[in-house]
Design a protein around this motif. Structure first.
Motif, PDB file in Angstrom:
ATOM      1  N   TYR A  39       0.799  -1.231   0.000  1.00  0.00           N
ATOM      2  CA  TYR A  39       0.000   0.000   0.000  1.00  0.00           C
ATOM      3  C   TYR A  39       0.828   1.275   0.000  1.00  0.00           C
ATOM      4  O   TYR A  39       0.351   2.318  -0.449  1.00  0.00           O
ATOM      5  CB  TYR A  39      -0.930   0.015   1.224  1.00  0.00           C
ATOM      6  CG  TYR A  39      -2.088  -0.943   1.077  1.00  0.00           C
ATOM      7  CD1 TYR A  39      -3.173  -0.636   0.266  1.00  0.00           C
ATOM      8  CD2 TYR A  39      -2.096  -2.159   1.737  1.00  0.00           C
ATOM      9  CE1 TYR A  39      -4.234  -1.520   0.117  1.00  0.00           C
ATOM     10  CE2 TYR A  39      -3.134  -3.058   1.598  1.00  0.00           C
ATOM     11  CZ  TYR A  39      -4.219  -2.719   0.781  1.00  0.00           C
ATOM     12  OH  TYR A  39      -5.267  -3.588   0.630  1.00  0.00           O
ATOM     13  N   LEU A  40       2.090   1.224   0.495  1.00  0.00           N
ATOM     14  CA  LEU A  40       2.887   2.452   0.545  1.00  0.00           C
ATOM     15  C   LEU A  40       4.112   2.417  -0.357  1.00  0.00           C
ATOM     16  O   LEU A  40       4.865   3.388  -0.410  1.00  0.00           O
ATOM     17  CB  LEU A  40       3.347   2.701   1.994  1.00  0.00           C
ATOM     18  CG  LEU A  40       2.232   2.916   3.027  1.00  0.00           C
ATOM     19  CD1 LEU A  40       2.830   3.172   4.408  1.00  0.00           C
ATOM     20  CD2 LEU A  40       1.327   4.073   2.631  1.00  0.00           C
ATOM     21  N   GLY A  41       4.309   1.286  -1.049  1.00  0.00           N
ATOM     22  CA  GLY A  41       5.444   1.192  -1.947  1.00  0.00           C
ATOM     23  C   GLY A  41       5.267   2.029  -3.203  1.00  0.00           C
ATOM     24  O   GLY A  41       4.182   2.531  -3.512  1.00  0.00           O
ATOM     25  N   LYS A  42       6.351   2.172  -3.959  1.00  0.00           N
ATOM     26  CA  LYS A  42       6.320   2.984  -5.178  1.00  0.00           C
ATOM     27  C   LYS A  42       5.385   2.420  -6.228  1.00  0.00           C
ATOM     28  O   LYS A  42       4.887   3.148  -7.089  1.00  0.00           O
ATOM     29  CB  LYS A  42       7.733   3.089  -5.759  1.00  0.00           C
ATOM     30  CG  LYS A  42       8.688   3.871  -4.871  1.00  0.00           C
ATOM     31  CD  LYS A  42      10.056   3.971  -5.519  1.00  0.00           C
ATOM     32  CE  LYS A  42      11.017   4.764  -4.645  1.00  0.00           C
ATOM     33  NZ  LYS A  42      12.368   4.873  -5.257  1.00  0.00           N
ATOM     34  N   LYS A  43       5.127   1.129  -6.177  1.00  0.00           N
ATOM     35  CA  LYS A  43       4.233   0.514  -7.157  1.00  0.00           C
ATOM     36  C   LYS A  43       2.849   0.245  -6.566  1.00  0.00           C
ATOM     37  O   LYS A  43       2.056  -0.496  -7.134  1.00  0.00           O
ATOM     38  CB  LYS A  43       4.839  -0.810  -7.634  1.00  0.00           C
ATOM     39  CG  LYS A  43       6.172  -0.636  -8.366  1.00  0.00           C
ATOM     40  CD  LYS A  43       6.706  -1.970  -8.845  1.00  0.00           C
ATOM     41  CE  LYS A  43       8.036  -1.814  -9.578  1.00  0.00           C
ATOM     42  NZ  LYS A  43       8.576  -3.102 -10.055  1.00  0.00           N
ATOM     43  N   GLY A  44       2.530   0.909  -5.462  1.00  0.00           N
ATOM     44  CA  GLY A  44       1.253   0.710  -4.800  1.00  0.00           C
ATOM     45  C   GLY A  44       0.115   1.478  -5.484  1.00  0.00           C
ATOM     46  O   GLY A  44       0.322   2.202  -6.469  1.00  0.00           O
ATOM     47  N   PRO A  45      -1.092   1.357  -4.967  1.00  0.00           N
ATOM     48  CA  PRO A  45      -2.276   1.986  -5.599  1.00  0.00           C
ATOM     49  C   PRO A  45      -2.288   3.501  -5.481  1.00  0.00           C
ATOM     50  O   PRO A  45      -2.872   4.183  -6.337  1.00  0.00           O
ATOM     51  CB  PRO A  45      -3.441   1.355  -4.837  1.00  0.00           C
ATOM     52  CG  PRO A  45      -2.872   0.927  -3.528  1.00  0.00           C
ATOM     53  CD  PRO A  45      -1.468   0.527  -3.804  1.00  0.00           C
ATOM     54  N   ILE A  46      -1.710   4.060  -4.437  1.00  0.00           N
ATOM     55  CA  ILE A  46      -1.759   5.532  -4.276  1.00  0.00           C
ATOM     56  C   ILE A  46      -1.007   6.242  -5.384  1.00  0.00           C
ATOM     57  O   ILE A  46      -1.524   7.203  -5.992  1.00  0.00           O
ATOM     58  CB  ILE A  46      -1.245   5.928  -2.880  1.00  0.00           C
ATOM     59  CG1 ILE A  46      -2.177   5.373  -1.795  1.00  0.00           C
ATOM     60  CG2 ILE A  46      -1.137   7.446  -2.753  1.00  0.00           C
ATOM     61  CD1 ILE A  46      -1.730   5.646  -0.370  1.00  0.00           C
ATOM     62  N   PRO A  47       0.239   5.843  -5.726  1.00  0.00           N
ATOM     63  CA  PRO A  47       0.901   6.493  -6.866  1.00  0.00           C
ATOM     64  C   PRO A  47       0.115   6.354  -8.167  1.00  0.00           C
ATOM     65  O   PRO A  47       0.154   7.250  -9.026  1.00  0.00           O
ATOM     66  CB  PRO A  47       2.246   5.763  -6.946  1.00  0.00           C
ATOM     67  CG  PRO A  47       2.505   5.296  -5.554  1.00  0.00           C
ATOM     68  CD  PRO A  47       1.169   4.923  -5.034  1.00  0.00           C
ATOM     69  N   GLN A  48      -0.599   5.238  -8.325  1.00  0.00           N
ATOM     70  CA  GLN A  48      -1.410   5.062  -9.528  1.00  0.00           C
ATOM     71  C   GLN A  48      -2.546   6.071  -9.582  1.00  0.00           C
ATOM     72  O   GLN A  48      -2.867   6.625 -10.641  1.00  0.00           O
ATOM     73  CB  GLN A  48      -1.966   3.636  -9.567  1.00  0.00           C
ATOM     74  CG  GLN A  48      -0.888   2.564  -9.740  1.00  0.00           C
ATOM     75  CD  GLN A  48      -1.458   1.161  -9.751  1.00  0.00           C
ATOM     76  OE1 GLN A  48      -2.680   0.985  -9.770  1.00  0.00           O
ATOM     77  NE2 GLN A  48      -0.569   0.161  -9.736  1.00  0.00           N
ATOM     78  N   VAL A  49      -3.177   6.320  -8.428  1.00  0.00           N
ATOM     79  CA  VAL A  49      -4.243   7.326  -8.373  1.00  0.00           C
ATOM     80  C   VAL A  49      -3.690   8.704  -8.682  1.00  0.00           C
ATOM     81  O   VAL A  49      -4.282   9.500  -9.453  1.00  0.00           O
ATOM     82  CB  VAL A  49      -4.932   7.315  -7.000  1.00  0.00           C
ATOM     83  CG1 VAL A  49      -5.910   8.498  -6.887  1.00  0.00           C
ATOM     84  CG2 VAL A  49      -5.651   6.000  -6.790  1.00  0.00           C
ATOM     85  N   LEU A  50      -2.526   9.017  -8.088  1.00  0.00           N
ATOM     86  CA  LEU A  50      -1.925  10.329  -8.312  1.00  0.00           C
ATOM     87  C   LEU A  50      -1.497  10.518  -9.756  1.00  0.00           C
ATOM     88  O   LEU A  50      -1.362  11.650 -10.235  1.00  0.00           O
ATOM     89  CB  LEU A  50      -0.711  10.506  -7.384  1.00  0.00           C
ATOM     90  CG  LEU A  50      -1.022  10.545  -5.888  1.00  0.00           C
ATOM     91  CD1 LEU A  50       0.258  10.669  -5.083  1.00  0.00           C
ATOM     92  CD2 LEU A  50      -1.967  11.706  -5.570  1.00  0.00           C
ATOM     93  N   GLY A  51      -1.311   9.393 -10.469  1.00  0.00           N
ATOM     94  CA  GLY A  51      -0.960   9.518 -11.888  1.00  0.00           C
ATOM     95  C   GLY A  51      -2.081  10.136 -12.726  1.00  0.00           C
ATOM     96  O   GLY A  51      -1.843  10.641 -13.829  1.00  0.00           O
TER      97      GLY A  51
END
Length: 333
Positions: A39-51
């Motif tokens: 959940y907090l890694g660079k390949k997690g869902p949050i960076p995808q949302v921020l993309g």
């Protein structure tokens, strides 16, 4: 607020909810670490949302960024709480499994004891150290020079027959007395000397109640200016009285190649006289062999078998009992 902004916020809230549920269900620290990376890694869902923020109105982007940070902090807090909870549970489980019931009887393990020979050696050395002597040791395998020649045993001297021993193929032999260390110590040290030498020695004695072919010996050596036979006699008396208490002793003339004059010392044992040690003034030839001037220095030496001392000290009737390893005998000490 645009519909796209609302959708991204909803996605972030969904990630927060999913992470919260997964963290709450975690049962191990390894599983918790896996969730942190997920959940907090660079390949997690949050960076995808921020993309997807590139499609937002510039004025809406800070809102989504701030919301994403809030979700990250909330997930991290959940992870920290769960980690503390799991660690506490692990410690508690360990304490429960390792609890010591102090009311249970202990497991008895019998303690070992010092062998009477070793305890006698310790007593002897304690006495001489108290008199100012230094303890020295040397090799059990010796050369003919140190065992005989330097101690004034001439090659054809009949006194060698009394100390016949085991001769090795390389020309060496097993020492017949710890006097060998006296020579080695004098070669390496200048007078004044006070030294006590314990160790195992070997002779061709026939084994009986008071003799053994292999036994332990302690020798003492004192070298200084003005030492006389009176000093030797006084030292022996103090030693024997300290070891045995009020025991009757006698000195009688004897012969040793490395001392002149020489004497044997006997003590009363089981109603008869038992030879306990030999002693005498160091022969001038021995002093010359190590480079001492016999016109300046004199000294005395004495040697005694530890087994004989132990027999008198503990009233043992047969020297062979000391070597039998019979627990019925050894447990008495």
């Amino acid at each position: 607020m645009t519909a796209q902004t609302i959708e991204l916020e909803a996605q972030l809230d969904a990630i927060r909810q999913a992470a919260q549920t997964a963290i709450a269900d975690a049962t191990s620290l390894d599983q918790l670490e896996h969730l942190r990376v997920k959940y907090l890694g660079k390949k997690g869902p949050i960076p995808q949302v921020l993309g997807g923020m590139g499609k937002l109105d510039p004025a809406e982007r800070p809102r989504i960024g701030a919301h994403a940070n809030e979700v990250k902090e909330a997930i991290q807090q959940d992870l920290d709480r769960k980690k503390t909870e799991l660690q506490t549970a692990a410690i508690q489980a360990q304490l429960e499994t390792e609890t010591l019931d102090v009311t249970m009887p202990g497991v008895y393990r019998s303690q070992g004891k010092i062998h009477p020979l070793n305890s006698t050696i310790d007593q002897v050395l304690d006495i001489f150290v108290g008199l100012g002597y230094t303890v020295a040791e040397g090799p059990e395998m010796e050369t003919d020079y140190y065992n005989f020649e330097a101690l004034n045993f001439l090659p054809d001297h009949p006194a060698r027959d009394m100390q016949d021993t085991l001769y090795l193929p390389d020309g060496n032999l097993l020492r017949t007395h710890t006097s060998t260390v006296q020579i080695r110590y004098m070669e390496a040290n200048d007078p004044p000397i006070r030294v006590a030498v314990p160790g195992r020695v070997y002779r061709r004695d026939t084994v009986d109640a008071t003799h053994s072919a292999v036994f332990n010996q302690v020798e003492i050596l004192a070298i200084d200016e003005g030492i006389t036979f009176t000093d030797l006699k006084g030292t022996i008396k103090v030693f024997l009285q300290e070891l045995f208490g009020d025991v009757e002793i006698r000195f009688r003339p004897s012969f040793f190649p490395f001392t002149e004059p020489s004497a044997e010392v006997d003590v009363q044992w089981k109603g008869r006289w038992l030879e306990i040690l030999g002693c005498g003034m160091v022969d001038p030839n021995v002093l010359k062999a190590v480079g001492y001037d016999p016109e300046i220095y004199t000294g005395f030496a004495a040697g005694f078998g530890v087994e004989r001392l132990a027999m008198v000290l503990h009233q043992i009737d047969d020297i062979r009992r000391l070597y039998s390893s019979d627990l019925r005998f050894l447990k008495q000490f």
